[in-house]
Write an enzyme that holds these catalytic residues in place. Structure first.
Site, short mmCIF file in Angstrom:
data_model
loop_
_atom_site.label_atom_id
_atom_site.label_comp_id
_atom_site.label_asym_id
_atom_site.label_seq_id
_atom_site.Cartn_x
_atom_site.Cartn_y
_atom_site.Cartn_z
N ASP A 1 0.77 -0.81 0.02
CA ASP A 1 0.16 0.22 0.38
C ASP A 1 0.58 0.73 0.31
O ASP A 1 1.54 1.22 0.67
CB ASP A 1 -0.75 -0.05 1.43
N GLU B 1 0.93 -0.67 -4.98
CA GLU B 1 -0.08 0.60 -5.43
C GLU B 1 0.92 2.16 -5.43
O GLU B 1 1.03 2.14 -4.49
CB GLU B 1 -0.63 1.45 -4.58
#
Length: 728
Positions: A405, A458
């Site tokens: 993330d 990401e």
């Protein structure tokens, strides 16, 4: 009375301020013989017992009414195994003395932990069941180099920090203690006198299980056994494999209708897993399951990196869920958050009174967007903690991939910061060199230690080489989310079709950089929250047009180069934004057949067709796998391209992003012959207008678009069709 113990030492021990308990407690040689000392608050009578015979060999005197006992065994010169018979409140208990056991950590472990090169620190640090000198119990260890004193407290000692102060290993900054009788299932924490003299009670950073919020204690439990990744699951992660990801928040996929309570891991195994398999997805991606205190963080602010959240059951229940997914042929991706952690007092923040896991300067260590703290990747023990965690989930739970993330927030020092709010690196640049090295190192180690498992980034910027090898200057990820493609195409789709001709390049721009990274095309949870609307609700027009636009877009997504990702609810066109506090709107699929059923059937057919045809996935990252046939028809908002496999088999994809049917639409093709309509998003099966080409169309020897042969098609309104060439 012993002449060896200073009254100040006794006072410090009882007050919980003495840092070296092993120098005082336990058995010690003295001129008078062996002396045994023990700190046993509330005890009234203590005897030294020889375990083999059960014989009392000496009585300990109470030197302080607060619980300090000592006694000399004059006839004994050599240390021996002993127990203590302790009377509390009139009842005698036979216990093993924690302070008769030697150091726990091996020299090699200490060296590797200090160097930050212990690949699996969780095998050493934390709480581990052990048998020492025939005594069963639990060995505890925690890194807190600046603490003045550390004790382990729990259900085994009435949460009393005086009872089990730990040994300090100065060479590593680790505190350790073997506690006889402490067993699996008991709660514990570490009680610290920090660098400033303040009392802190911390959860174990390496706890394998934790209490559910709002409680925060750790649970003693065994290290999970290793899980091997078989060849079929390794193959399912490869670049040429069909990868269609169903992204799920376990707490809101579905809930109990009577009380809105979560489904358990085992209930999810029985409901979510077969649903994802039936829908044709290849991978399940789970929003973070690490223990976290705040539901509204969706798991992205973890406090227990090594503990699956107790919201849905035990750690073994989570393993059951993972095993069920694997048995159904689904690989499992875990969202992993090594970028930041919350400032909750019971967790990592100011762990020993200093900025141990985080940076001390808020310009480096504080994330103002999320009110969280940023890991100090330049500290070897911290990066080791995180790398070990990545290996832990893959090796001990069988996780097949980690999606990392917020990579951009890690690799840029000025991420979401104004001038003066960040500190340049040693070369004056904005890159976080330590974070970059951490990511490269993590990916390299995973590639070496767990071949077949992969990582996905990401990453929201144009940082070069996210999926390139570290040796070539890349970060070493296997895949990267293509957020640029997602934003461009959604921006295009939300336009009224009459205006799309002016933004034609938003649908084609992705191919200009398509081969710079190994991309995943994500329609993720981030796109259906915070006022962005649902994917369906972003589509223009009336209800019919909204659904038609969505179906056409999905047809485009599943044919475009790159792996696929849909967040839960997108597969049946949920109309409202995602709300983590309630279930998805499954009621939309109740009653008679409707538009939502149509989208659900379409996604199922897209998945199965995508998986069946190698041309749609085998060469996602090879220019040979894609070719534009019509790229410049902006007036009619039509796009036509070819997908191709290694053997040269082609699938033609044609999209019409206006509500006007295009009859007799001719375009050149590479391979003449008979072409079958494998998928039409306008089919009545999906609640479309059912316009098309009767299932089959023959090519003509008519030149078009620079090619000798061509097809003449009907392009349905707001639709995408896939054509497969039939064998001659």
């Amino acid at each position: 009375m012993s002449n060896h113990i200073d009254r100040d030492v006794i006072n410090a021990l009882i007050a919980g301020h003495f840092a070296d308990p092993f120098s005082v407690l336990g058995m010690h040689r003295t001129d008078a013989g062996l002396e045994v000392r023990a700190l046993l608050p509330d005890a009234t009578d203590v005897w030294v017992i020889e375990p083999k015979t059960g014989r009392k060999v000496g009585k300990l005197e109470c030197l302080d009414s607060r619980g300090f006992f000592s006694g000399v065994l004059p006839r004994r010169k050599n240390a021996f195994r002993y127990q203590l018979a302790v009377t509390w409140h009139g009842q005698q208990n036979l216990i093993d003395d924690p302070y008769r056991f030697g150091p726990l950590l091996q020299d090699l472990d200490v060296w590797l932990l200090s160097e930050g090169t212990h690949l699996r620190p969780y095998e050493t640090l934390g709480a581990h069941a052990a048998t020492m000198d025939g005594v069963t119990g639990t060995r505890f260890s925690v890194w807190a180099p600046n603490a003045r004193r550390v004790s382990v407290v729990g259900q085994f000692n009435y949460w009393d920090g005086r009872r089990h102060p730990m040994r300090f290993r100065k060479e590593s900054g680790i505190w350790e203690l073997f506690v006889p009788g402490a067993h699996n299932g008991q709660l514990y924490k570490f009680e610290l006198i920090d660098a400033h003299g303040n009392l802190r009670v911390k959860a174990d950073p390496y706890a394998f299980e934790s209490q559910m919020r709002p409680e925060s204690a750790s649970l003693i439990c065994d290290l999970p056994p290793k899980v091997e990744q078989p060849a079929d699951r390794r193959a399912a992660n490869q670049f040429d494999a069909p990868i269609s990801i169903y992204e799920v928040h376990l707490g809101s996929w579905r809930r109990h209708t009577d009380n809105n309570f979560w489904l358990s891991y085992r209930e999810l195994a029985d409901q979510l897993v077969p649903y994802a398999k039936w829908m044709g997805f290849t991978h399940l991606e789970l929003l973070p399951v690490n223990e976290h205190p705040f539901d509204g963080s969706w798991g992205y602010q973890p406090t227990g990196l090594y503990a699956p959240t107790r919201r849905f059951g035990t750690r073994d229940d989570f393993r059951y869920f993972i095993n069920a997914a694997h048995a159904a042929g689904l690989n499992v991706i875990l969202d992993w958050v090594p970028g930041h952690f919350p400032a909750d007092d019971f967790a990592l923040a100011s762990f020993d009174g200093t900025s141990l896991y985080e940076h001390s300067d808020p310009r480096e260590g504080y994330h103002q967007d999320w009110n969280t703290l940023i890991y100090n990747y330049g500290r070897r023990e911290v990066s080791n903690y995180l790398v070990g965690n990545a290996l832990y989930w893959i090796e001990r739970f069988g996780i097949d991939a980690l999606r990392v993330d917020a990579v951009a927030s890690m690799i840029y020092r000025d991420y979401s910061r104004k001038a003066g709010e960040w500190i340049p690196n040693e070369y004056g640049g904005r890159e976080n060199l330590e974070a970059i090295e951490f990511l490269r190192n993590t990916n390299r180690i995973l590639g070496e230690q767990t071949p077949g498992a992969v990582t996905m980034a990401e990453e929201s910027t144009d940082f070069a080489g996210v999926t390139r090898p570290p040796a070539g200057g890349g970060l070493g990820f296997w895949f990267k989310w293509n957020l640029g493609w997602m934003h461009d195409t959604l921006d295009y789709m939300k336009l009224d079709p009459v205006h799309r001709r002016y933004h034609h390049d938003k649908m084609t721009f992705g191919m200009l950089y398509n081969y710079t990274e190994n991309f995943v095309l994500p329609l993720s949870h981030d796109e259906v929250v915070h006022g962005k609307k649902s994917i369906l609700d972003r589509m223009p027009g009336d209800a019919w047009q909204k659904f038609a636009n969505l179906r056409a877009y999905y047809g485009w997504l599943f044919a475009f180069p790159g792996k696929k990702l849909l967040f839960m609810g997108n597969e049946f066109a949920q109309g409202r934004e995602w709300n983590h506090d309630v279930s998805l709107d499954w009621h939309l699929l109740e009653g008679g057949d409707n538009w939502h059923h149509g989208v659900q059937r379409l996604v199922r057919d897209l998945n199965h067709t995508y998986r069946h045809h190698k041309a749609l996935h085998e060469l996602d990252f090879d220019p040979y796998g894609f070719e534009w046939l019509v790229v410049d028809d902006h007036e009619r908002s039509v796009f036509v391209f070819v997908r191709r496999d290694r053997a040269g088999n082609e699938i033609i994809v044609a999209s019409n992003f206006t509500p006007v049917p295009r009859h007799d639409y001719r375009f050149g093709i590479n391979q003449p012959g008979r072409w079958r309509e494998a998928l039409n998003t306008d089919s009545m099966h999906y609640h479309g207008s059912n316009q098309g080409n009767g299932g089959v169309v023959e090519s003509d020897a008519i030149a078009s678009h620079g090619r000798e042969h061509s097809l003449s098609l009907t392009l349905p309104p707001l639709a995408t069709i896939w054509l497969v060439r039939e064998a001659q």
